[in-house]
Design an enzyme around this catalytic site. Structure first.
Site, PDB file in Angstrom:
ATOM      1  CG  ASP A 195      -1.753   1.308   1.197  1.00  0.00           C
ATOM      2  OD1 ASP A 195      -2.238   1.815   0.419  1.00  0.00           O
ATOM      3  OD2 ASP A 195      -2.019   1.524   2.364  1.00  0.00           O
TER       4      ASP A 195
ATOM      5  CG  ASP B 187      -0.836   2.931   6.058  1.00  0.00           C
ATOM      6  OD1 ASP B 187      -1.308   3.712   5.025  1.00  0.00           O
ATOM      7  OD2 ASP B 187      -0.428   3.928   6.970  1.00  0.00           O
TER       8      ASP B 187
ATOM      9  CD  GLU C 134      -5.138   0.923  -2.427  1.00  0.00           C
ATOM     10  OE1 GLU C 134      -5.364   2.079  -2.134  1.00  0.00           O
ATOM     11  OE2 GLU C 134      -4.829  -0.093  -1.292  1.00  0.00           O
TER      12      GLU C 134
END
Length: 175
Positions: free
Chosen positions: A8, A139, A67
């Site tokens: 992420d 996260d 992502e």
């Protein structure tokens, strides 16, 4: 069993999560947050790159998931996020690790059941799916969710966004 590294990316902190999966069962290996120093962006990108290489050395992932960039608050934020994402992708592909990409909405839908899931819902589902004693940091949970999404999809969601032979983007839908 396949080892999947979920990432992420962020320009201030980057989450990572590592799972082992056979497509049906997932086992937690590690997760955390790479906290980036408050220095010039190139130095932060170097920190992302080097930190992910250390994680890759330790866990030898077969695949990685990053992502996709979402619309940020400003163009400057979006550019920084894109560069952080680029550092993460390069860390993986420079080590011959296949990288899949999913939108935040795809990841949330795959893990929680709705593309509009909150951060807390993601944390709780990741905790349940990986039988963790406590919910991971935000996260790290997002990165683990990306890895779980990829494992559950067997890569099929990532294939929906690949260009066709003519270079046009194929569109797919989540059901």
């Amino acid at each position: 069993m396949t080892i999947i590294l979920g990432i992420d990316p962020g320009s201030q902190k980057t989450g990572f999560g590592v799972i082992e999966s056979d497509g049906n069962r997932h086992r937690y290996l590690s997760s955390g947050v790479i906290r980036l120093p408050l220095v010039a962006l190139p130095t932060r990108l170097d920190t992302i790159f080097k930190s992910l290489n250390t994680i890759i050395d330790e866990f030898s992932p077969d695949q990685a998931v990053v992502e996709e960039v979402f619309m940020a608050k400003s163009a400057g934020s979006a550019l920084k996020l894109g560069q952080a994402r680029g550092a993460a992708v390069v860390a993986c592909v420079s080590r011959d690790i296949t990288v899949a990409e999913y939108t935040a909405r795809q990841i949330k839908k795959a893990v929680v059941g709705t593309g509009a899931a909150s951060k807390e819902q993601i944390q709780e589902m990741v905790k349940l799916l990986l039988s963790l004693p406590a919910a991971p940091q935000e996260d790290a949970a997002d990165a683990l969710a990306a890895a779980i999404c990829h494992a559950n999809a067997g890569g099929s969601l990532a294939k929906m966004a690949l260009p066709d032979a003519a270079g046009r983007m194929r569109r797919g839908r989540l059901k």
